[in-house]
Design a protein around this motif. Structure first.
Motif, mmCIF file in Angstrom:
data_model
loop_
_atom_site.group_PDB
_atom_site.id
_atom_site.type_symbol
_atom_site.label_atom_id
_atom_site.label_comp_id
_atom_site.label_asym_id
_atom_site.label_seq_id
_atom_site.Cartn_x
_atom_site.Cartn_y
_atom_site.Cartn_z
ATOM 1 N N TYR A 94 0.759 -0.826 0.097
ATOM 2 C CA TYR A 94 0.177 0.280 0.347
ATOM 3 C C TYR A 94 0.671 1.370 0.498
ATOM 4 N N LEU A 95 1.835 1.403 0.985
ATOM 5 C CA LEU A 95 3.229 2.337 0.807
ATOM 6 C C LEU A 95 3.708 2.335 -0.287
ATOM 7 N N LYS A 96 3.946 1.794 -1.065
ATOM 8 C CA LYS A 96 5.011 1.780 -2.332
ATOM 9 C C LYS A 96 4.108 2.141 -3.591
ATOM 10 N N PHE A 97 2.536 1.694 -3.472
ATOM 11 C CA PHE A 97 1.648 2.187 -4.341
ATOM 12 C C PHE A 97 1.362 3.383 -4.188
ATOM 13 N N LEU A 98 0.956 4.573 -3.011
ATOM 14 C CA LEU A 98 1.170 5.419 -2.404
ATOM 15 C C LEU A 98 2.034 6.884 -3.027
ATOM 16 N N SER A 99 3.481 5.802 -2.844
ATOM 17 C CA SER A 99 4.800 6.921 -3.100
ATOM 18 C C SER A 99 4.681 7.190 -4.274
ATOM 19 N N GLU A 100 4.042 6.077 -5.075
ATOM 20 C CA GLU A 100 4.198 5.965 -7.036
ATOM 21 C C GLU A 100 3.277 7.065 -7.245
ATOM 22 N N VAL A 101 2.047 7.035 -6.500
ATOM 23 C CA VAL A 101 0.996 8.095 -7.270
ATOM 24 C C VAL A 101 1.115 8.716 -7.074
ATOM 25 N N SER A 102 1.531 9.928 -5.849
ATOM 26 C CA SER A 102 2.008 11.233 -5.574
ATOM 27 C C SER A 102 3.642 11.608 -6.310
ATOM 28 N N GLY A 103 4.243 10.515 -6.988
ATOM 29 C CA GLY A 103 5.177 10.943 -7.879
ATOM 30 C C GLY A 103 6.125 10.660 -7.050
ATOM 31 N N LYS A 104 6.946 10.239 -6.017
ATOM 32 C CA LYS A 104 7.728 10.879 -5.151
ATOM 33 C C LYS A 104 7.604 8.783 -4.464
ATOM 34 N N LYS A 105 8.999 8.299 -5.958
ATOM 35 C CA LYS A 105 8.542 6.544 -5.829
ATOM 36 C C LYS A 105 9.776 6.662 -4.513
ATOM 37 N N ALA A 106 8.789 5.737 -3.530
ATOM 38 C CA ALA A 106 10.119 5.354 -2.256
ATOM 39 C C ALA A 106 10.455 3.659 -2.421
ATOM 40 N N SER A 107 11.902 3.232 -2.035
ATOM 41 C CA SER A 107 11.705 2.653 -1.999
ATOM 42 C C SER A 107 11.788 1.665 -0.813
ATOM 43 N N LYS A 108 11.699 -0.124 -1.530
ATOM 44 C CA LYS A 108 11.053 -0.868 0.390
ATOM 45 C C LYS A 108 11.898 -0.266 1.362
ATOM 46 N N GLU A 109 13.101 -0.015 1.243
ATOM 47 C CA GLU A 109 14.146 -0.099 2.031
ATOM 48 C C GLU A 109 12.876 1.038 2.672
ATOM 49 N N GLU A 110 12.635 2.540 2.205
ATOM 50 C CA GLU A 110 11.936 3.297 2.515
ATOM 51 C C GLU A 110 10.692 3.116 3.412
ATOM 52 N N CYS A 111 9.680 2.384 3.089
ATOM 53 C CA CYS A 111 8.685 2.430 3.297
ATOM 54 C C CYS A 111 8.456 1.944 4.662
ATOM 55 N N LEU A 112 10.114 0.351 4.325
ATOM 56 C CA LEU A 112 9.836 0.191 6.193
ATOM 57 C C LEU A 112 10.445 0.229 6.791
ATOM 58 N N THR A 113 11.737 1.801 6.664
ATOM 59 C CA THR A 113 11.652 2.462 8.039
ATOM 60 C C THR A 113 10.669 3.747 8.228
ATOM 61 N N VAL A 114 9.301 3.990 7.073
ATOM 62 C CA VAL A 114 8.398 4.688 7.813
ATOM 63 C C VAL A 114 7.693 3.983 8.562
ATOM 64 N N LEU A 115 7.642 2.877 8.259
ATOM 65 C CA LEU A 115 6.547 1.724 8.998
ATOM 66 C C LEU A 115 7.249 1.852 10.260
ATOM 67 N N GLN A 116 8.624 1.472 10.556
ATOM 68 C CA GLN A 116 9.172 1.529 11.752
ATOM 69 C C GLN A 116 9.050 2.230 12.717
ATOM 70 N N LYS A 117 9.034 3.934 12.081
ATOM 71 C CA LYS A 117 8.090 4.935 12.710
ATOM 72 C C LYS A 117 7.392 5.193 13.502
ATOM 73 N N VAL A 118 6.401 4.393 12.735
ATOM 74 C CA VAL A 118 5.153 3.741 13.529
ATOM 75 C C VAL A 118 4.369 2.617 14.372
ATOM 76 N N GLY A 119 5.908 2.342 14.376
ATOM 77 C CA GLY A 119 5.631 0.604 14.729
ATOM 78 C C GLY A 119 5.374 -0.333 14.166
ATOM 79 N N LEU A 120 4.770 0.025 12.840
ATOM 80 C CA LEU A 120 4.218 -1.652 12.370
ATOM 81 C C LEU A 120 5.287 -2.714 11.340
#
Length: 307
Positions: A94-120
């Motif tokens: 879901y996060l990968k999809f959203l980042s693509e839609v926003s035009g700022k594509k996030a890597s798998k690592e970046e998605c994981l970092t954000v999920l880590q920040k929110v405790g998921l």
């Protein structure tokens, strides 16, 4: 620079006006708290700013551009209603999809970092359908920040999550603030707003009834300041004079041994009381001042307006 600017923003549904002409300016780098009971119009106000609904009248700008503006939407982050997630996706996809839609594509690592920040991070590959209410809240915050926005809207970010997660979210909000981002958050948790926000607006029945920093709100409402003083012995020759003066300086004077409590109407009275003790050759060991909490201010506002 004003990151959010609204001029006489109004939203009407049929004959009911939910938001009644709001003028508001939020500066870059603020954590701005928006308080109000359910039905006060907070979510409607945010929905206008984020382009979910159109204002009936008035105007607004975000990040210097008049709204609604599709380009600006890519630079803002919005925490959505928790019911709007695609349940068949995992948090990661879901996060990968959203980042693509926003035009700022996030890597798998970046998605994981954000999920880590929110405790998921442990639930990154679990389907959203299996997420609890609290987990969906956290995913909502991850959604709001995945594309590294400049302005972030958080609607009740900690309601319904456990105490440990609340600490986690507060830490994240402070981190985002330190990175120079502007945060606009609604909350029912008055203690949370008091801890995090630089300025606060109190909304009631579609209008902002009070706005300012915590200190400004306190000084506006602070007609009763309770002062507690621990002091040395009062010389007999000075006792009558000092007590008579104190009775004229405030109300509800209470004495017990070498302690005294008095209620005054202005902060400057505290300095006058200390000066009077010094003139009477009495040592002052400790002065405690009881100030109204944000909760008391908020409840007072509700009472004043018949809430």
């Amino acid at each position: 620079m004003a990151v959010i600017e609204t001029k006489q923003l109004v939203k009407t549904y049929g004959k009911v006006t939910v938001v009644k002409g709001i003028d508001l300016s939020v500066e870059k780098g603020e954590i701005f708290g928006f308080l109000g009971r359910n039905g006060a119009g907070k979510s409607t106000f945010i929905n206008m700013l984020t382009g979910i609904i159109l204002p009936t009248s008035g105007s607004f700008s975000l990040l210097g551009a008049g709204g609604p503006n599709d380009e600006v939407k890519k630079r803002i982050g919005v925490m959505p209603d928790y019911t709007s997630f695609p349940e068949s996706m995992t948090a990661m996809s879901y996060l990968k999809f959203l980042s693509e839609v926003s035009g700022k594509k996030a890597s798998k690592e970046e998605c994981l970092t954000v999920l880590q920040k929110v405790g998921l991070e442990a639930d990154a590959h679990k389907k959203i359908a299996k997420y609890s209410f609290g987990m969906k809240k956290k995913l909502g915050i991850a959604q709001a920040i995945i594309h590294d926005p400049e302005l972030i809207f958080l609607d009740e970010p900690t309601s319904g999550i456990d105490a440990e997660s609340v600490v986690h979210v507060h830490q994240l909000i402070r981190e985002l603030h330190q990175q120079g981002k502007t945060l606009f958050m609604t909350s029912h948790n008055l203690d949370e707003v008091e801890k995090l926000c630089s300025r606060i607006a109190i909304m009631k029945e579609g209008r902002i009834v009070k706005m300012g920093s915590m200190d400004e709100l306190r000084s506006f409402y602070q007609t009763r300041i309770v002062v507690k003083i621990k002091h040395g012995n009062i010389p007999e020759s000075e006792e009558t004079r000092l007590l008579q003066w104190l009775e004229g300086a405030g109300e509800e004077l209470e004495r017990m041994d070498n302690r005294l409590q008095i209620t005054v109407g202005q902060e400057k009275k505290i300095a006058e009381i200390i000066r009077a003790f010094n003139q009477c050759k009495v040592d002052v060991y400790r002065v405690e001042v009881e100030e109204p909490t944000l909760e008391e201010i908020f409840l007072d506002e509700r009472n004043q307006h018949g809430g």
